[in-house]
Scaffold this motif. Structure first.
Motif, PDB file in Angstrom:
ATOM      1  N   ASP A  22       0.851  -1.195   0.000  1.00 38.87           N
ATOM      2  CA  ASP A  22       0.000   0.000   0.000  1.00 38.87           C
ATOM      3  C   ASP A  22       0.886   1.243   0.000  1.00 38.87           C
ATOM      4  OD1 ASP A  22      -1.693   2.141   0.629  1.00 38.87           O
ATOM      5  OD2 ASP A  22      -3.061   0.842   1.740  1.00 38.87           O
ATOM      6  N   LYS A  23       0.810   2.019  -1.061  1.00 32.17           N
ATOM      7  CA  LYS A  23       1.696   3.177  -1.218  1.00 32.17           C
ATOM      8  C   LYS A  23       1.420   4.255  -0.176  1.00 32.17           C
ATOM      9  CE  LYS A  23       2.506   2.541  -6.166  1.00 32.17           C
ATOM     10  NZ  LYS A  23       1.920   1.184  -6.161  1.00 32.17           N
ATOM     11  N   ARG A  24       0.172   4.396   0.242  1.00 35.33           N
ATOM     12  CA  ARG A  24      -0.135   5.394   1.270  1.00 35.33           C
ATOM     13  C   ARG A  24       0.521   5.024   2.589  1.00 35.33           C
ATOM     14  NH1 ARG A  24      -3.605   5.722   5.291  1.00 35.33           N
ATOM     15  NH2 ARG A  24      -4.558   3.731   4.693  1.00 35.33           N
ATOM     16  N   LYS A  25       0.420   3.757   2.986  1.00 28.33           N
ATOM     17  CA  LYS A  25       1.032   3.318   4.229  1.00 28.33           C
ATOM     18  C   LYS A  25       2.555   3.369   4.151  1.00 28.33           C
ATOM     19  CE  LYS A  25      -2.766   0.338   5.730  1.00 28.33           C
ATOM     20  NZ  LYS A  25      -3.160  -1.052   6.116  1.00 28.33           N
ATOM     21  N   LEU A  26       3.084   3.035   2.964  1.00 28.20           N
ATOM     22  CA  LEU A  26       4.531   3.116   2.788  1.00 28.20           C
ATOM     23  C   LEU A  26       5.012   4.556   2.928  1.00 28.20           C
ATOM     24  CD1 LEU A  26       7.213   1.730   2.046  1.00 28.20           C
ATOM     25  CD2 LEU A  26       6.648   2.108  -0.360  1.00 28.20           C
ATOM     26  N   ARG A  27       4.250   5.490   2.393  1.00 30.22           N
ATOM     27  CA  ARG A  27       4.594   6.900   2.515  1.00 30.22           C
ATOM     28  C   ARG A  27       4.558   7.330   3.987  1.00 30.22           C
ATOM     29  NH1 ARG A  27       4.292  11.799  -0.400  1.00 30.22           N
ATOM     30  NH2 ARG A  27       3.519  13.539   0.842  1.00 30.22           N
ATOM     31  N   GLU A  28       3.563   6.858   4.734  1.00 29.12           N
ATOM     32  CA  GLU A  28       3.470   7.201   6.156  1.00 29.12           C
ATOM     33  C   GLU A  28       4.670   6.659   6.931  1.00 29.12           C
ATOM     34  OE1 GLU A  28      -0.234   5.659   7.443  1.00 29.12           O
ATOM     35  OE2 GLU A  28      -1.457   7.198   6.433  1.00 29.12           O
ATOM     36  N   ILE A  29       5.083   5.434   6.626  1.00 30.11           N
ATOM     37  CA  ILE A  29       6.249   4.853   7.290  1.00 30.11           C
ATOM     38  C   ILE A  29       7.496   5.677   7.007  1.00 30.11           C
ATOM     39  CG2 ILE A  29       7.833   2.877   7.225  1.00 30.11           C
ATOM     40  CD1 ILE A  29       5.431   1.065   7.011  1.00 30.11           C
ATOM     41  N   GLN A  30       7.686   6.043   5.754  1.00 30.44           N
ATOM     42  CA  GLN A  30       8.885   6.800   5.382  1.00 30.44           C
ATOM     43  C   GLN A  30       8.870   8.191   5.996  1.00 30.44           C
ATOM     44  OE1 GLN A  30       9.170   6.628   1.097  1.00 30.44           O
ATOM     45  NE2 GLN A  30       9.798   4.479   1.104  1.00 30.44           N
ATOM     46  N   LEU A  31       7.701   8.806   6.075  1.00 25.72           N
ATOM     47  CA  LEU A  31       7.616  10.118   6.726  1.00 25.72           C
ATOM     48  C   LEU A  31       7.913  10.014   8.218  1.00 25.72           C
ATOM     49  CD1 LEU A  31       4.517  11.770   4.995  1.00 25.72           C
ATOM     50  CD2 LEU A  31       6.895  12.524   4.877  1.00 25.72           C
ATOM     51  N   SER A  32       7.435   8.942   8.864  1.00 25.72           N
ATOM     52  CA  SER A  32       7.727   8.765  10.294  1.00 25.72           C
ATOM     53  C   SER A  32       9.217   8.525  10.521  1.00 25.72           C
ATOM     54  CB  SER A  32       6.903   7.606  10.854  1.00 25.72           C
ATOM     55  OG  SER A  32       7.315   6.367  10.290  1.00 25.72           O
ATOM     56  N   LEU A  33       9.832   7.746   9.651  1.00 27.06           N
ATOM     57  CA  LEU A  33      11.270   7.520   9.771  1.00 27.06           C
ATOM     58  C   LEU A  33      12.057   8.803   9.488  1.00 27.06           C
ATOM     59  CD1 LEU A  33      11.658   4.006   8.064  1.00 27.06           C
ATOM     60  CD2 LEU A  33      11.812   4.551  10.494  1.00 27.06           C
ATOM     61  N   ALA A  34      11.574   9.599   8.530  1.00 21.96           N
ATOM     62  CA  ALA A  34      12.229  10.879   8.249  1.00 21.96           C
ATOM     63  C   ALA A  34      12.120  11.814   9.450  1.00 21.96           C
ATOM     64  CB  ALA A  34      11.608  11.524   7.013  1.00 21.96           C
ATOM     65  N   LYS A  35      10.976  11.787  10.122  1.00 16.58           N
ATOM     66  CA  LYS A  35      10.796  12.621  11.310  1.00 16.58           C
ATOM     67  C   LYS A  35      11.754  12.202  12.414  1.00 16.58           C
ATOM     68  CE  LYS A  35       7.305  14.043  14.688  1.00 16.58           C
ATOM     69  NZ  LYS A  35       5.873  13.905  15.116  1.00 16.58           N
ATOM     70  N   VAL A  36      11.869  10.886  12.636  1.00 15.67           N
ATOM     71  CA  VAL A  36      12.775  10.384  13.669  1.00 15.67           C
ATOM     72  C   VAL A  36      14.228  10.713  13.314  1.00 15.67           C
ATOM     73  CG1 VAL A  36      13.647   8.291  14.766  1.00 15.67           C
ATOM     74  CG2 VAL A  36      11.207   8.565  14.387  1.00 15.67           C
ATOM     75  N   MET A  37      14.579  10.542  12.043  1.00 12.25           N
ATOM     76  CA  MET A  37      15.941  10.842  11.616  1.00 12.25           C
ATOM     77  C   MET A  37      16.233  12.336  11.742  1.00 12.25           C
ATOM     78  SD  MET A  37      18.584   9.186  10.528  1.00 12.25           S
ATOM     79  CE  MET A  37      20.213   9.879  10.283  1.00 12.25           C
ATOM     80  N   GLY A  38      15.251  13.173  11.399  1.00  7.89           N
ATOM     81  CA  GLY A  38      15.430  14.611  11.556  1.00  7.89           C
ATOM     82  C   GLY A  38      15.619  15.009  13.010  1.00  7.89           C
TER      83      GLY A  38
END
Length: 408
Positions: A131-147
């Motif tokens: 699911d591309k929407r869920k994949l996008r949410e995962i990547q955004l959450s990881l980007a937030k944690v990395m930031g």
């Protein structure tokens, strides 16, 4: 197909590693049809890495004279031993990091090639089965944690630099040169921590993609589920193998990283004790940046431990998600065999992270880590109190001796 925010942060991690010579080679990906090649400037970059490591190794000498003559260290034996312990661990970190790069350069380059081949092999799964929407949410959450991690690391460096500057008893060319030498070591430590954290982010991303693929397969009606499940199982196994190779390859470097983190936290907390009992004089700005240094350092340590636990848990919890397939009424034949094989694979291949193959890092170990830091600080405080009482006892003994002689 990484989200641009996550991609930019991973590029930042990559550039930090390249700047400090922490890569096996500067890699440039070239794709020719079905063949992926790595165009690399191997020897030039290896020479650059050697000079960078030598520079960091020899500029330790610049810090020694100033530290020995510094006012706040000169009369405190505990701070002196703490300083020399920090110097020794920094040298160990340099040897561990650059020794890994120089001695295992070919293994690092081969790991990069295998990672690219792995990505090409399973990107169809990401493109069509997740699911591309869920994949996008995962990547955004990881980007937030990395930031957040990048912010914490740079804030720690900034607060530490301000405190180090305030601790200078005399501001001259030699003291500023020593401060610059310390700053280079701080930045090197930052680049190593960012590299380790970036690696954990990528591993968590892949394991969470596996969870998404299993979830999509469970909701799918009809089709060849057994074939897709076999592909997911192969992806899970290869991701575990990549994680183990990365952990093993950078074992010595990561061990020196955690040792430096431990000693740095002990040093920061003990300096905080010295500030609180006014053994080290400070103004309002010193208190503000000192408290900020404590907060950011502890925050960064908890974030790193939490991320490591999330990677291991996301790998080992795949078996729980496989239990959801038991509600499929027609899970028979080939699909059932693939489920049984996948479940057996998960049971036999638990991912653990051990430092030098001895100390396993998980949540209990993280709590023990924090408890050990506090215990060391308490012990140092006891030595400090005893050291402060000794001059008073000696003074009382001399006074009593003089009185006895006078009376006699």
């Amino acid at each position: 197909m990484l989200h641009p925010k996550l991609g930019r942060l991973l590029n930042l991690v990559y550039y930090h590693a390249v700047l400090f010579g922490l890569m096996g080679a500067t890699l440039e990906i070239r794709s020719y049809g079905k063949i992926v090649r790595l165009e690399k400037l191997t020897w030039m970059y290896l020479i650059y890495s050697f000079f960078m490591g030598s520079f960091l190794f020899f500029n330790v000498y610049l810090m020694l004279p100033t530290a020995l003559l510094d006012g706040y260290i000169k009369y405190n034996i505990i701070l002196q031993w703490n300083f020399f312990a920090m110097i020794g661990l920094r040298l160990l970190a340099i040897i561990g990091c650059y020794g890994t790069i120089w001695l295992r350069r070919q293994d690092i380059i081969q790991l990069s090639k295998d990672s690219l081949a792995y990505w090409r092999r399973y990107r169809k799964l990401l493109k069509f089965k997740v699911d591309k929407r869920k994949l996008r949410e995962i990547q955004l959450s990881l980007a937030k944690v990395m930031g957040q991690k990048v912010f914490v690391l740079y804030s720690t460096i900034f607060c530490s630099t301000v405190i180090q500057f305030q601790l200078l008893s005399v501001i001259n060319k030699h003291s500023l040169l020593a401060l610059a030498a310390r700053l280079t070591h701080f930045l090197h430590f930052l680049a190593v921590k960012m590299g380790f954290y970036g690696m954990l982010v990528l591993l968590e991303h892949q394991f969470r993609v596996i969870h998404l693929a299993l979830d999509a397969l469970h909701k799918k009606k009809g089709g060849r589920k057994s074939r897709t499940l076999r592909t997911i199982a192969a992806m899970h196994m290869e991701t575990i193998q990549l994680a183990r190779r990365v952990f093993s390859l950078y074992d010595l470097a990561n061990a020196s990283l955690f040792l430096n983190m431990f000693m740095t936290t002990v040093s920061i907390l003990y300096h905080a004790v010295q500030y609180s009992n006014e053994s080290i004089k400070s103004d309002g700005w010193g208190v503000i940046f000192g408290n900020g240094l404590i907060v950011f350092n502890v925050w960064g340590t908890f974030m790193l431990m939490n991320m490591l636990d999330r990677v291991v848990s996301s790998c080992n919890n795949v078996g729980h998600q496989l239990k959801e397939f038991s509600d499929i009424p027609k899970a028979r034949g080939r699909l059932q065999r693939e489920l049984d094989a996948f479940a057996m694979q998960v049971r036999r291949n638990h991912l653990v992270y051990k430092i030098c193959g001895v100390v396993e890092l998980d949540k209990p170990a993280g709590l023990s880590y924090i408890g050990s830091i506090l215990s060391h600080v308490v012990v140092l405080m006891q030595f400090d109190l005893r050291r402060q009482e000794q001059p008073n006892n000696q003074h009382q003994y001399l006074t009593h001796l003089v009185r006895n002689k006078t009376q006699s």
